[in-house]
Design an enzyme around this catalytic site. Sequence first.
Site, PDB file in Angstrom:
ATOM      1  N   HIS A 121      51.790  45.270 -13.560  1.00 53.50           N
ATOM      2  CA  HIS A 121      52.592  46.489 -13.381  1.00 53.50           C
ATOM      3  C   HIS A 121      52.345  47.164 -12.033  1.00 53.50           C
ATOM      4  O   HIS A 121      52.631  48.343 -11.880  1.00 53.50           O
ATOM      5  CB  HIS A 121      52.331  47.477 -14.532  1.00 53.50           C
ATOM      6  CG  HIS A 121      52.846  47.000 -15.860  1.00 53.50           C
ATOM      7  ND1 HIS A 121      52.464  47.562 -17.065  1.00 53.50           N
ATOM      8  CD2 HIS A 121      53.735  46.021 -16.178  1.00 53.50           C
ATOM      9  CE1 HIS A 121      53.094  46.939 -18.055  1.00 53.50           C
ATOM     10  NE2 HIS A 121      53.852  45.995 -17.549  1.00 53.50           N
ATOM     11  N   PRO A 219      39.887  50.691 -30.467  1.00 55.97           N
ATOM     12  CA  PRO A 219      39.366  51.596 -31.508  1.00 55.97           C
ATOM     13  C   PRO A 219      40.304  51.710 -32.699  1.00 55.97           C
ATOM     14  O   PRO A 219      39.875  52.063 -33.800  1.00 55.97           O
ATOM     15  CB  PRO A 219      39.256  52.954 -30.803  1.00 55.97           C
ATOM     16  CG  PRO A 219      39.441  52.688 -29.354  1.00 55.97           C
ATOM     17  CD  PRO A 219      40.152  51.376 -29.203  1.00 55.97           C
TER      18      PRO A 219
HETATM   19  C1  BJW Z   1      41.211  52.025 -26.182  1.00 57.49           C
HETATM   20  C2  BJW Z   1      40.249  52.979 -25.887  1.00 57.49           C
HETATM   21  C3  BJW Z   1      38.965  52.515 -25.525  1.00 57.49           C
HETATM   22  C4  BJW Z   1      42.080  54.000 -26.358  1.00 57.49           C
HETATM   23  N1  BJW Z   1      38.733  51.200 -25.472  1.00 57.49           N
HETATM   24  N2  BJW Z   1      40.952  50.744 -26.124  1.00 57.49           N
HETATM   25  C5  BJW Z   1      61.932  43.522 -25.148  1.00 57.49           C
HETATM   26  C6  BJW Z   1      61.923  44.183 -26.347  1.00 57.49           C
HETATM   27  C7  BJW Z   1      61.929  45.575 -26.361  1.00 57.49           C
HETATM   28  C8  BJW Z   1      61.978  46.317 -25.185  1.00 57.49           C
HETATM   29  C9  BJW Z   1      61.984  45.651 -23.993  1.00 57.49           C
HETATM   30  C10 BJW Z   1      61.970  44.277 -23.981  1.00 57.49           C
HETATM   31  N3  BJW Z   1      61.974  43.862 -22.683  1.00 57.49           N
HETATM   32  C11 BJW Z   1      61.997  44.933 -21.883  1.00 57.49           C
HETATM   33  C12 BJW Z   1      62.010  46.044 -22.653  1.00 57.49           C
HETATM   34  C13 BJW Z   1      62.059  47.403 -22.087  1.00 57.49           C
HETATM   35  C14 BJW Z   1      60.731  47.917 -21.610  1.00 57.49           C
HETATM   36  C15 BJW Z   1      59.829  48.131 -22.821  1.00 57.49           C
HETATM   37  O1  BJW Z   1      58.929  47.385 -23.117  1.00 57.49           O
HETATM   38  N4  BJW Z   1      60.039  49.226 -23.521  1.00 57.49           N
HETATM   39  C16 BJW Z   1      59.212  49.558 -24.687  1.00 57.49           C
HETATM   40  C17 BJW Z   1      58.756  51.011 -24.571  1.00 57.49           C
HETATM   41  C18 BJW Z   1      59.992  49.261 -25.932  1.00 57.49           C
HETATM   42  N5  BJW Z   1      60.109  47.037 -20.653  1.00 57.49           N
HETATM   43  C19 BJW Z   1      60.442  47.083 -19.364  1.00 57.49           C
HETATM   44  O2  BJW Z   1      61.316  47.809 -18.959  1.00 57.49           O
HETATM   45  C20 BJW Z   1      59.711  46.143 -18.425  1.00 57.49           C
HETATM   46  N6  BJW Z   1      60.619  45.440 -17.588  1.00 57.49           N
HETATM   47  C21 BJW Z   1      61.312  44.392 -18.023  1.00 57.49           C
HETATM   48  O3  BJW Z   1      61.190  43.955 -19.147  1.00 57.49           O
HETATM   49  O4  BJW Z   1      62.163  43.857 -17.071  1.00 57.49           O
HETATM   50  C22 BJW Z   1      63.187  42.979 -17.521  1.00 57.49           C
HETATM   51  C23 BJW Z   1      64.363  43.834 -17.859  1.00 57.49           C
HETATM   52  C24 BJW Z   1      64.868  44.665 -16.896  1.00 57.49           C
HETATM   53  C25 BJW Z   1      65.978  45.442 -17.184  1.00 57.49           C
HETATM   54  C26 BJW Z   1      66.522  45.403 -18.468  1.00 57.49           C
HETATM   55  C27 BJW Z   1      65.959  44.572 -19.437  1.00 57.49           C
HETATM   56  C28 BJW Z   1      64.868  43.768 -19.113  1.00 57.49           C
HETATM   57  C29 BJW Z   1      58.833  46.977 -17.470  1.00 57.49           C
HETATM   58  C30 BJW Z   1      57.720  47.659 -18.157  1.00 57.49           C
HETATM   59  C31 BJW Z   1      56.937  48.500 -17.146  1.00 57.49           C
HETATM   60  C32 BJW Z   1      55.887  49.365 -17.802  1.00 57.49           C
HETATM   61  N7  BJW Z   1      55.384  50.287 -16.849  1.00 57.49           N
HETATM   62  C33 BJW Z   1      54.365  51.237 -17.252  1.00 57.49           C
HETATM   63  C34 BJW Z   1      54.232  52.338 -16.185  1.00 57.49           C
HETATM   64  C35 BJW Z   1      53.445  51.842 -14.995  1.00 57.49           C
HETATM   65  C36 BJW Z   1      53.242  52.928 -14.006  1.00 57.49           C
HETATM   66  C37 BJW Z   1      52.486  54.125 -14.561  1.00 57.49           C
HETATM   67  O5  BJW Z   1      51.399  54.012 -15.144  1.00 57.49           O
HETATM   68  O6  BJW Z   1      52.987  55.226 -14.401  1.00 57.49           O
HETATM   69  O7  BJW Z   1      53.120  50.562 -17.479  1.00 57.49           O
HETATM   70  S1  BJW Z   1      54.696  51.998 -18.845  1.00 57.49           S
HETATM   71  C38 BJW Z   1      53.026  52.055 -19.367  1.00 57.49           C
HETATM   72  O8  BJW Z   1      52.880  51.258 -20.553  1.00 57.49           O
HETATM   73  C39 BJW Z   1      52.208  51.394 -18.264  1.00 57.49           C
HETATM   74  C40 BJW Z   1      51.254  50.559 -19.061  1.00 57.49           C
HETATM   75  O9  BJW Z   1      50.777  49.486 -18.257  1.00 57.49           O
HETATM   76  C41 BJW Z   1      52.111  50.105 -20.224  1.00 57.49           C
HETATM   77  C42 BJW Z   1      51.343  49.639 -21.387  1.00 57.49           C
HETATM   78  O10 BJW Z   1      50.607  50.647 -21.958  1.00 57.49           O
HETATM   79  P1  BJW Z   1      49.207  50.312 -22.611  1.00 57.49           P
HETATM   80  O11 BJW Z   1      48.310  49.739 -21.592  1.00 57.49           O
HETATM   81  O12 BJW Z   1      49.406  49.526 -23.824  1.00 57.49           O
HETATM   82  O13 BJW Z   1      48.661  51.773 -22.897  1.00 57.49           O
HETATM   83  P2  BJW Z   1      48.928  52.735 -24.158  1.00 57.49           P
HETATM   84  O14 BJW Z   1      48.682  54.099 -23.680  1.00 57.49           O
HETATM   85  O15 BJW Z   1      50.221  52.468 -24.805  1.00 57.49           O
HETATM   86  O16 BJW Z   1      47.834  52.289 -25.229  1.00 57.49           O
HETATM   87  C43 BJW Z   1      46.455  52.479 -24.985  1.00 57.49           C
HETATM   88  C44 BJW Z   1      45.660  51.698 -26.020  1.00 57.49           C
HETATM   89  O17 BJW Z   1      44.287  51.835 -25.700  1.00 57.49           O
HETATM   90  C45 BJW Z   1      45.839  52.177 -27.455  1.00 57.49           C
HETATM   91  O18 BJW Z   1      46.037  51.054 -28.304  1.00 57.49           O
HETATM   92  C46 BJW Z   1      44.495  52.841 -27.775  1.00 57.49           C
HETATM   93  O19 BJW Z   1      44.122  52.728 -29.146  1.00 57.49           O
HETATM   94  C47 BJW Z   1      43.556  52.051 -26.897  1.00 57.49           C
HETATM   95  N8  BJW Z   1      42.301  52.725 -26.550  1.00 57.49           N
HETATM   96  N9  BJW Z   1      40.762  54.250 -26.070  1.00 57.49           N
HETATM   97  C48 BJW Z   1      39.700  50.371 -25.798  1.00 57.49           C
HETATM   98  N10 BJW Z   1      37.946  53.410 -25.224  1.00 57.49           N
END
Ligand code: BJW
Length: 255
Positions: A121, A219
């Site tokens: 990302h 967690p």
């Molecule tokens: C702990 C802890 C501790 C807490 N120890 N753990 C297919 C199906 C459905 C939807 C889509 C699909 N394909 C594409 C989509 C759309 C979209 C998407 O996924 N949407 C969903 C919301 C449904 N995806 C996209 O748009 C992607 N692009 C793409 O697919 O391109 C092709 C395309 C283009 C156009 C049209 C169609 C297709 C791009 C995704 C980009 C994500 N970007 C972000 C922002 C980055 C910049 C920023 O930070 O500002 O990336 S969003 C955000 O979420 C960030 C993260 O990397 C990402 C993932 O989050 P993550 O890491 O999982 O964090 P959290 O906060 O969700 O969870 C934290 C976890 O930690 C929890 O489980 C806690 O329990 C745990 N935890 N303490 C260990 N101490």
Amino acid sequence: MTVEGMERAARILAGAYRVVVSSGAGMSKESGIPTFRDAMEGLWANYDPQELATEAGFRADPRRVWSWYAWRRERIAQARPNPGHVALVRLAEQVPRLTVVTQNIDGLHARAGSADVVELHGNIQRVKCLDRGHAYEGALPPYADEQDPPPCPRCGSPLRPDVVWFGEMLPEKAVERAWSLAERCDAMLLIGTSGTVWPAAELPLVARRHGARVIEVNPTPSELTHAADVFLQGPSGEVLPALVEAVTRIRSTPA
Ligand code: BJW
């Protein structure tokens, strides 16, 4: 987290040739960086990160989005890798091949010393222009509320963080490498991700389809816990050092 689960996970890793670590925002929580879905703290508490992290959000209110990223960039620059990041550096010394594939934009794996990191990302410390993607390497102004994004010195379009927003394609080379690694690995360590964002959420499913064992550290159960062979419940800064210690013990014990 049970003793049996820890031992089982350690044996999987100790016997693996290729290991892929797939990390998310929870990995950096113990470095003081809020997870993406916890990101709205203090003065940002009223905004939805899923609206800010889009090109449409930036075009609608470039000041707000630029300021949010400037605030996070400074916070991340001051953060330090935590014991979980350090444990993964140690794990790479115990297995023949280890690559970290991360959704995180904070660069903490590399700063901890992980040598092979794929950033899916982007990276918040890099900046490019909105219209033509020109990389910008000059100094950036410090965080200030209500600050316009500086213009690109080459084309005048506003600068933006070089991260992947919703609706944007992930960097092609990173995706190719990550998917090829997931298809070939023996074990995947899935750490601190909610498993809600695609396509990154597919990685453990790909690994599993190709015969790898999946170990999850979190967690709380995630959207991907159903795909894990072993679920180690707890914060990664505590679970990973214990897990790597167990792997080291197993590998140094004669068979
Ligand atoms: C702990 C802890 C501790 C807490 N120890 N753990 C297919 C199906 C459905 C939807 C889509 C699909 N394909 C594409 C989509 C759309 C979209 C998407 O996924 N949407 C969903 C919301 C449904 N995806 C996209 O748009 C992607 N692009 C793409 O697919 O391109 C092709 C395309 C283009 C156009 C049209 C169609 C297709 C791009 C995704 C980009 C994500 N970007 C972000 C922002 C980055 C910049 C920023 O930070 O500002 O990336 S969003 C955000 O979420 C960030 C993260 O990397 C990402 C993932 O989050 P993550 O890491 O999982 O964090 P959290 O906060 O969700 O969870 C934290 C976890 O930690 C929890 O489980 C806690 O329990 C745990 N935890 N303490 C260990 N101490």
